[in-house]
Scaffold this active site. Sequence first.
Site, PDB file in Angstrom:
ATOM      1  N   LYS A 175       1.026  -1.059  -0.052  1.00  0.00           N
ATOM      2  CA  LYS A 175       0.009   0.159   0.094  1.00  0.00           C
ATOM      3  C   LYS A 175       0.703   1.267  -0.066  1.00  0.00           C
ATOM      4  O   LYS A 175       1.474   1.687   0.825  1.00  0.00           O
ATOM      5  CB  LYS A 175      -1.068   0.218   1.233  1.00  0.00           C
ATOM      6  CG  LYS A 175      -2.210   1.310   1.264  1.00  0.00           C
ATOM      7  CD  LYS A 175      -2.290   1.784   2.537  1.00  0.00           C
ATOM      8  CE  LYS A 175      -1.599   2.757   2.850  1.00  0.00           C
ATOM      9  NZ  LYS A 175      -1.733   4.098   2.115  1.00  0.00           N
ATOM     10  N   GLU A 178      -1.497   7.089  -0.366  1.00  0.00           N
ATOM     11  CA  GLU A 178      -2.414   7.462  -1.248  1.00  0.00           C
ATOM     12  C   GLU A 178      -2.390   8.872  -2.248  1.00  0.00           C
ATOM     13  O   GLU A 178      -2.927   8.992  -3.218  1.00  0.00           O
ATOM     14  CB  GLU A 178      -3.902   7.533  -0.662  1.00  0.00           C
ATOM     15  CG  GLU A 178      -3.886   8.597   0.500  1.00  0.00           C
ATOM     16  CD  GLU A 178      -3.631   8.079   1.762  1.00  0.00           C
ATOM     17  OE1 GLU A 178      -4.101   8.465   2.877  1.00  0.00           O
ATOM     18  OE2 GLU A 178      -2.527   7.183   1.964  1.00  0.00           O
ATOM     19  N   GLY A 228       7.011   5.284   8.400  1.00  0.00           N
ATOM     20  CA  GLY A 228       5.910   6.608   8.400  1.00  0.00           C
ATOM     21  C   GLY A 228       5.718   7.226   9.715  1.00  0.00           C
ATOM     22  O   GLY A 228       6.904   7.086  10.452  1.00  0.00           O
ATOM     23  N   GLY A 229       4.947   7.704  10.427  1.00  0.00           N
ATOM     24  CA  GLY A 229       4.757   8.498  11.348  1.00  0.00           C
ATOM     25  C   GLY A 229       4.597   7.677  12.704  1.00  0.00           C
ATOM     26  O   GLY A 229       4.067   6.569  12.555  1.00  0.00           O
ATOM     27  N   ILE A 230       5.157   8.194  13.917  1.00  0.00           N
ATOM     28  CA  ILE A 230       5.339   7.386  15.210  1.00  0.00           C
ATOM     29  C   ILE A 230       3.938   7.032  15.726  1.00  0.00           C
ATOM     30  O   ILE A 230       3.586   5.959  15.928  1.00  0.00           O
ATOM     31  CB  ILE A 230       5.915   8.283  16.091  1.00  0.00           C
ATOM     32  CG1 ILE A 230       6.326   7.277  17.301  1.00  0.00           C
ATOM     33  CG2 ILE A 230       5.155   9.407  16.598  1.00  0.00           C
ATOM     34  CD1 ILE A 230       7.423   7.894  18.259  1.00  0.00           C
ATOM     35  N   GLU A 231       2.915   7.672  15.575  1.00  0.00           N
ATOM     36  CA  GLU A 231       1.551   7.570  15.940  1.00  0.00           C
ATOM     37  C   GLU A 231       0.746   6.503  15.078  1.00  0.00           C
ATOM     38  O   GLU A 231       0.177   5.718  15.896  1.00  0.00           O
ATOM     39  CB  GLU A 231       0.791   8.709  16.030  1.00  0.00           C
ATOM     40  CG  GLU A 231       1.015   9.919  17.124  1.00  0.00           C
ATOM     41  CD  GLU A 231       1.419   9.276  18.424  1.00  0.00           C
ATOM     42  OE1 GLU A 231       0.448   8.475  18.874  1.00  0.00           O
ATOM     43  OE2 GLU A 231       2.374   9.743  19.127  1.00  0.00           O
ATOM     44  N   THR A 232       0.926   6.410  13.925  1.00  0.00           N
ATOM     45  CA  THR A 232       0.333   5.517  13.072  1.00  0.00           C
ATOM     46  C   THR A 232       1.226   4.013  13.459  1.00  0.00           C
ATOM     47  O   THR A 232       0.438   2.938  13.605  1.00  0.00           O
ATOM     48  CB  THR A 232       0.518   5.809  11.691  1.00  0.00           C
ATOM     49  OG1 THR A 232      -0.101   6.836  11.389  1.00  0.00           O
ATOM     50  CG2 THR A 232       0.043   4.558  10.759  1.00  0.00           C
ATOM     51  N   GLY A 233       2.735   4.126  13.572  1.00  0.00           N
ATOM     52  CA  GLY A 233       3.515   2.941  13.802  1.00  0.00           C
ATOM     53  C   GLY A 233       2.968   2.304  15.166  1.00  0.00           C
ATOM     54  O   GLY A 233       2.730   1.108  15.365  1.00  0.00           O
ATOM     55  N   GLU A 250       9.683   1.890  10.929  1.00  0.00           N
ATOM     56  CA  GLU A 250      10.785   2.883  10.693  1.00  0.00           C
ATOM     57  C   GLU A 250       9.994   4.247  10.917  1.00  0.00           C
ATOM     58  O   GLU A 250       9.217   4.511  10.063  1.00  0.00           O
ATOM     59  CB  GLU A 250      11.361   2.974   9.274  1.00  0.00           C
ATOM     60  CG  GLU A 250      12.825   3.757   9.335  1.00  0.00           C
ATOM     61  CD  GLU A 250      12.644   5.225   9.065  1.00  0.00           C
ATOM     62  OE1 GLU A 250      12.043   5.997   9.847  1.00  0.00           O
ATOM     63  OE2 GLU A 250      13.107   5.637   7.840  1.00  0.00           O
ATOM     64  N   CYS A 284      13.043  11.745   6.674  1.00  0.00           N
ATOM     65  CA  CYS A 284      12.996  10.973   8.154  1.00  0.00           C
ATOM     66  C   CYS A 284      14.658  11.243   8.731  1.00  0.00           C
ATOM     67  O   CYS A 284      14.663  11.237   9.990  1.00  0.00           O
ATOM     68  CB  CYS A 284      12.700   9.547   8.087  1.00  0.00           C
ATOM     69  SG  CYS A 284      13.942   8.381   7.166  1.00  0.00           S
ATOM     70  N   GLU A 385       9.273  16.029  15.383  1.00  0.00           N
ATOM     71  CA  GLU A 385       9.688  15.847  14.147  1.00  0.00           C
ATOM     72  C   GLU A 385       9.069  16.839  13.096  1.00  0.00           C
ATOM     73  O   GLU A 385       7.594  16.552  12.776  1.00  0.00           O
ATOM     74  CB  GLU A 385       9.705  14.551  13.327  1.00  0.00           C
ATOM     75  CG  GLU A 385      10.158  14.072  12.198  1.00  0.00           C
ATOM     76  CD  GLU A 385      10.054  12.839  11.666  1.00  0.00           C
ATOM     77  OE1 GLU A 385      10.912  12.439  10.784  1.00  0.00           O
ATOM     78  OE2 GLU A 385       9.038  12.181  11.893  1.00  0.00           O
TER      79      GLU A 385
END
Length: 489
Positions: A175, A178, A228-233, A250, A284, A385
């Site tokens: 994925k 988008e 990607g971002g830390i919250e999504t991770g 990452e 990043c 970040e």
Amino acid sequence: MIIKKQYIDGEWVDSISNKTREIINPFNQEVIATVPESDESDTQKAIAAARNAFDNGTWATTPATERGQIVSKIADLIERDKEELAELESLDTGKTVEESRGDMDDIAGVFRYYAQIADKDGGEIIDSPIPNSISKVVKEPVGVCGQITPWNYPLLQASWKLAPALVTGNTLIMKPSEITPLTSVKVFELMEEAGVPAGVVNLVLGAGNTVGAELSTNLDVDLISFTGGIETGKKIMQAASVNVKKIALELGGKNPNVVFADADFEIAVDQAMNAVFFHAGQICSAGTRLIVEESIHDEFVSALVKRVNNIKMGSGFDEDTQMGPLISQEHLTKVANYVEAGIKEGATVATGAKRPEAAELQKGFFYSPTVLTNCTTDMKVVQNEGFGPVITVEKFQTEEEAMKLANDSIYGLAGGVWSKDIAKAERCVAKMRMGTVWINDFNLYFPHAPWGGFKQSGIGRELGKLGLEEYQETKHVFHNLKPEAINWF
């Protein structure tokens, strides 16, 4: 206008719902493409294809040498279509086409590196304490892999996941972001041309809260790799627990670039810019935390600002452009708010901190290269970040203070040290809690060396042999050549 489809089970298809998404050029907000907008149903279809290809197909049992030959052909095709890919990447992201051309060389290099090492590790024989027996360790593919890539380096980050997954015999569903899917679509066309069997690679285009969520929670997915971002991770980690998926994350960084007074001054100034302003700071590993020894601080900032003020912004397709726009209006607003918050915290604007005034830049998502001084580690602008063309500057007096500042972060992706004193530089490297540390350089990477972070910058590694091992399971096989009854019972 470009019209593209997604790739599921060897076929180019629209979304089941027939919904579409328009892809916007960040330089002028023109619609450059239309792509499918998929959801959970499309994702489940792709997962089923990958599951069937792994469980019932031949890819996992194809000799590693043959898999490597196909991956090597993908590298050849990327080199063949380098110019088209670079133009698509620049249209999609806004970066300069010269940067994108360099990315394509790196991407081909990643595929070629993994193609070359595909058959170099067949396992090992280990000593057995039992006579007349064989004890061996073998490597096997993990299975079905979900791969989620970011918008800043769409195809480069995809290559770090695709190449090792393929050569180790896995099947996958990717994925891409988008908002930047075009080069991912193109490379799937090239993988089909190279002869990757149907179902082995699948591309689903859609949002993270639908496609990404399904990949993370679906019981038929064995591994999830996310950049990607830390919250999504964090959400992916929680979701992956439903079947204890392997995870590779990452999650970015807030990377210190430490400059001692004995550094080569001019080179350190030049590299301080290079560490941040490529792709408008949307990197990043960007060295956005500049930490300078107090005795040269004022002179260094003055030289830096003079250079920063000469950065040429514009279209990525203009040869004179050095920095393109940010990716979207949403991200532009985020960066602007980030800088304003820093100013309220007490940071001083040395340059930038505004939209550029040039008429030709008004339709694009541009933000002026920014240097903020008088920064301290308790500021959110130093800790968070920002992912934009912004440098915060801190100062130090001693080596110990420099290292304390450098490590004062929840992140631990990368960092740099500038000094002509080799012993001092090596002492600093040993103390810096980061996955990659450069001495007298910044942002250099290559396929042979592992990439990943300490602390909340993530879990696992990409690139190098460790990047290959993320896509392998280790199995111990014990073979008794002369079995005998134990007669315990």
